[in-house]
Write a protein that holds these residues in place. Sequence first.
Motif, PDB file in Angstrom:
ATOM      1  N   LEU A   1      -3.959  -9.807 -10.093  1.00  0.00           N
ATOM      2  CA  LEU A   1      -4.984  -8.842 -10.507  1.00  0.00           C
ATOM      3  C   LEU A   1      -5.777  -8.333  -9.305  1.00  0.00           C
ATOM      4  O   LEU A   1      -6.088  -7.136  -9.214  1.00  0.00           O
ATOM      5  N   ARG A   2      -6.079  -9.226  -8.388  1.00  0.00           N
ATOM      6  CA  ARG A   2      -6.836  -8.833  -7.189  1.00  0.00           C
ATOM      7  C   ARG A   2      -6.042  -7.839  -6.349  1.00  0.00           C
ATOM      8  O   ARG A   2      -6.582  -6.810  -5.901  1.00  0.00           O
ATOM      9  N   ASP A   3      -4.784  -8.124  -6.100  1.00  0.00           N
ATOM     10  CA  ASP A   3      -3.971  -7.219  -5.286  1.00  0.00           C
ATOM     11  C   ASP A   3      -3.758  -5.880  -5.983  1.00  0.00           C
ATOM     12  O   ASP A   3      -3.684  -4.836  -5.322  1.00  0.00           O
ATOM     13  N   GLU A   4      -3.633  -5.917  -7.306  1.00  0.00           N
ATOM     14  CA  GLU A   4      -3.464  -4.663  -8.042  1.00  0.00           C
ATOM     15  C   GLU A   4      -4.696  -3.769  -7.890  1.00  0.00           C
ATOM     16  O   GLU A   4      -4.572  -2.543  -7.725  1.00  0.00           O
ATOM     17  N   GLN A   5      -5.873  -4.355  -7.951  1.00  0.00           N
ATOM     18  CA  GLN A   5      -7.095  -3.570  -7.775  1.00  0.00           C
ATOM     19  C   GLN A   5      -7.208  -3.036  -6.347  1.00  0.00           C
ATOM     20  O   GLN A   5      -7.582  -1.869  -6.139  1.00  0.00           O
ATOM     21  N   ARG A   6      -6.887  -3.862  -5.378  1.00  0.00           N
ATOM     22  CA  ARG A   6      -6.965  -3.426  -3.982  1.00  0.00           C
ATOM     23  C   ARG A   6      -5.943  -2.330  -3.695  1.00  0.00           C
ATOM     24  O   ARG A   6      -6.231  -1.376  -2.956  1.00  0.00           O
ATOM     25  N   TYR A   7      -4.765  -2.443  -4.252  1.00  0.00           N
ATOM     26  CA  TYR A   7      -3.732  -1.431  -4.023  1.00  0.00           C
ATOM     27  C   TYR A   7      -4.135  -0.100  -4.670  1.00  0.00           C
ATOM     28  O   TYR A   7      -3.822   0.971  -4.149  1.00  0.00           O
ATOM     29  N   GLY A   8      -4.820  -0.180  -5.817  1.00  0.00           N
ATOM     30  CA  GLY A   8      -5.248   1.047  -6.486  1.00  0.00           C
ATOM     31  C   GLY A   8      -6.294   1.823  -5.705  1.00  0.00           C
ATOM     32  O   GLY A   8      -6.456   3.041  -5.918  1.00  0.00           O
ATOM     33  N   ARG A   9      -7.005   1.159  -4.796  1.00  0.00           N
ATOM     34  CA  ARG A   9      -8.013   1.845  -3.992  1.00  0.00           C
ATOM     35  C   ARG A   9      -7.437   2.498  -2.737  1.00  0.00           C
ATOM     36  O   ARG A   9      -8.139   3.202  -2.021  1.00  0.00           O
ATOM     37  N   LEU A  10      -6.166   2.252  -2.461  1.00  0.00           N
ATOM     38  CA  LEU A  10      -5.543   2.871  -1.289  1.00  0.00           C
ATOM     39  C   LEU A  10      -5.254   4.349  -1.552  1.00  0.00           C
ATOM     40  O   LEU A  10      -5.085   4.770  -2.697  1.00  0.00           O
ATOM     41  N   THR A  11      -5.161   5.115  -0.469  1.00  0.00           N
ATOM     42  CA  THR A  11      -4.823   6.531  -0.582  1.00  0.00           C
ATOM     43  C   THR A  11      -3.380   6.668  -1.051  1.00  0.00           C
ATOM     44  O   THR A  11      -2.461   6.070  -0.448  1.00  0.00           O
ATOM     45  N   GLU A  12      -3.173   7.406  -2.131  1.00  0.00           N
ATOM     46  CA  GLU A  12      -1.834   7.500  -2.706  1.00  0.00           C
ATOM     47  C   GLU A  12      -0.844   8.144  -1.741  1.00  0.00           C
ATOM     48  O   GLU A  12       0.298   7.683  -1.628  1.00  0.00           O
ATOM     49  N   TRP A  13      -1.244   9.209  -1.088  1.00  0.00           N
ATOM     50  CA  TRP A  13      -0.374   9.892  -0.133  1.00  0.00           C
ATOM     51  C   TRP A  13      -1.085   9.947   1.218  1.00  0.00           C
ATOM     52  O   TRP A  13      -1.785  10.906   1.538  1.00  0.00           O
ATOM     53  N   PRO A  14      -0.958   8.917   2.037  1.00  0.00           N
ATOM     54  CA  PRO A  14      -1.666   8.894   3.328  1.00  0.00           C
ATOM     55  C   PRO A  14      -1.156   9.991   4.265  1.00  0.00           C
ATOM     56  O   PRO A  14       0.034  10.310   4.286  1.00  0.00           O
ATOM     57  N   ARG A  15      -2.089  10.548   5.023  1.00  0.00           N
ATOM     58  CA  ARG A  15      -1.742  11.600   5.968  1.00  0.00           C
ATOM     59  C   ARG A  15      -2.124  11.239   7.397  1.00  0.00           C
ATOM     60  O   ARG A  15      -1.401  11.580   8.329  1.00  0.00           O
ATOM     61  N   SER A  16      -3.250  10.571   7.554  1.00  0.00           N
ATOM     62  CA  SER A  16      -3.720  10.250   8.895  1.00  0.00           C
ATOM     63  C   SER A  16      -3.304   8.836   9.284  1.00  0.00           C
ATOM     64  O   SER A  16      -2.871   8.028   8.455  1.00  0.00           O
ATOM     65  N   GLU A  17      -3.464   8.555  10.560  1.00  0.00           N
ATOM     66  CA  GLU A  17      -3.135   7.220  11.065  1.00  0.00           C
ATOM     67  C   GLU A  17      -4.038   6.167  10.444  1.00  0.00           C
ATOM     68  O   GLU A  17      -3.609   5.041  10.178  1.00  0.00           O
ATOM     69  N   THR A  18      -5.280   6.541  10.201  1.00  0.00           N
ATOM     70  CA  THR A  18      -6.227   5.601   9.586  1.00  0.00           C
ATOM     71  C   THR A  18      -5.805   5.238   8.171  1.00  0.00           C
ATOM     72  O   THR A  18      -5.894   4.068   7.763  1.00  0.00           O
ATOM     73  N   GLU A  19      -5.356   6.219   7.418  1.00  0.00           N
ATOM     74  CA  GLU A  19      -4.932   5.955   6.040  1.00  0.00           C
ATOM     75  C   GLU A  19      -3.673   5.098   6.002  1.00  0.00           C
ATOM     76  O   GLU A  19      -3.518   4.229   5.136  1.00  0.00           O
ATOM     77  N   PHE A  20      -2.757   5.309   6.946  1.00  0.00           N
ATOM     78  CA  PHE A  20      -1.576   4.450   7.017  1.00  0.00           C
ATOM     79  C   PHE A  20      -1.968   3.025   7.397  1.00  0.00           C
ATOM     80  O   PHE A  20      -1.371   2.049   6.936  1.00  0.00           O
ATOM     81  N   ALA A  21      -2.987   2.897   8.234  1.00  0.00           N
ATOM     82  CA  ALA A  21      -3.421   1.569   8.669  1.00  0.00           C
ATOM     83  C   ALA A  21      -3.994   0.753   7.519  1.00  0.00           C
ATOM     84  O   ALA A  21      -3.950  -0.494   7.546  1.00  0.00           O
ATOM     85  N   THR A  22      -4.521   1.425   6.492  1.00  0.00           N
ATOM     86  CA  THR A  22      -5.060   0.674   5.348  1.00  0.00           C
ATOM     87  C   THR A  22      -3.953  -0.076   4.609  1.00  0.00           C
ATOM     88  O   THR A  22      -4.201  -1.150   4.050  1.00  0.00           O
ATOM     89  N   TYR A  23      -2.730   0.464   4.607  1.00  0.00           N
ATOM     90  CA  TYR A  23      -1.614  -0.233   3.973  1.00  0.00           C
ATOM     91  C   TYR A  23      -1.220  -1.471   4.774  1.00  0.00           C
ATOM     92  O   TYR A  23      -0.894  -2.522   4.201  1.00  0.00           O
ATOM     93  N   VAL A  24      -1.238  -1.323   6.102  1.00  0.00           N
ATOM     94  CA  VAL A  24      -0.931  -2.481   6.945  1.00  0.00           C
ATOM     95  C   VAL A  24      -1.957  -3.583   6.710  1.00  0.00           C
ATOM     96  O   VAL A  24      -1.613  -4.758   6.553  1.00  0.00           O
ATOM     97  N   ARG A  25      -3.225  -3.207   6.663  1.00  0.00           N
ATOM     98  CA  ARG A  25      -4.284  -4.186   6.436  1.00  0.00           C
ATOM     99  C   ARG A  25      -4.188  -4.796   5.038  1.00  0.00           C
ATOM    100  O   ARG A  25      -4.468  -5.987   4.840  1.00  0.00           O
ATOM    101  N   TYR A  26      -3.762  -4.018   4.054  1.00  0.00           N
ATOM    102  CA  TYR A  26      -3.625  -4.537   2.679  1.00  0.00           C
ATOM    103  C   TYR A  26      -2.602  -5.673   2.630  1.00  0.00           C
ATOM    104  O   TYR A  26      -2.867  -6.734   2.057  1.00  0.00           O
TER     105      TYR A  26
END
Length: 277
Positions: free
Chosen positions: A155-180
């Motif tokens: 449940l925790r990971d599902e909530q955290r994944y839902g807060r990620l940008t669905e279609w990342p465009r910048s390097e920062t947005e891609f980095a959030t997936y690595v950190r997740y």
Amino acid sequence: MPTYPVRSLGTAAATAVGAASLLYLPSGLFPVLGVRMARTAAERSDRDLLLGAAVAEGLLTLVYLLAILTAAVLVIIWTWRVRTNLAAFPGALPTLSPAWAIAGWLVPLANVVVPARVVANVARDSLWRRNTPVLVGVWWTAWLVFVVGDRVLGLRDEQRYGRLTEWPRSETEFATYVRYYQEALGPRVIPTVACLVAGASFIVLIRRISVAQQDRIAKAAPLWPGYPGGVVPGAPYPLPPGASANPAGSMSGRPAAPGPASASPPAPPAAGDTIGA
């Protein structure tokens, strides 16, 4: 008292439990692969690779769910059989009815305590132990840690994944997936280790209980000397080939008293013999 064979079923249940425990590893430790895929996606700015990581994790989880459902069916049947067999064992002291061997796994809240009580009772009476084997406590504690931990982290990971940008465009947005994926890896080690401990200890319990019960059932069934297969199916006692399960002259299923080995009618008197009154 009727008994049920449990050796083959126990082998099948133990195999299914082992397979389910091993198949949880790719799903539970998927963040290890997820970090690599997210870093590669960030370097290439490939959003499809991130989607592929989510799909791969979902497929691995689906395979595990199919394995755990198969194991659950076999374990429930095995638990019911070994609990039912206790009724035929002199000296056994079952505390819960065989119905709880099934309902205990399915009824909410009851499934937190009842399965452990049933297996503990079966282990004591099958292995001739006055106290519950320590392995039962190890198995059930690890199982509860796994179930609760996997559910909470899911449940925790599902909530955290839902807060990620669905279609990342910048390097920062891609980095959030690595950190997740990096942050998800550490906590998932706990339910993964608990799953392996619960699976291994339960396999040992299944094997020991099944062998002990099957040996006791075999010793309670006398074999007719020379009869292929031993006991005649459906007969109250072992019979030789060609004999009836309820011979004439028997009382309450007991065979009639045996006569002389070879009986023949008396010979007629010879000529001149005197027959007394």
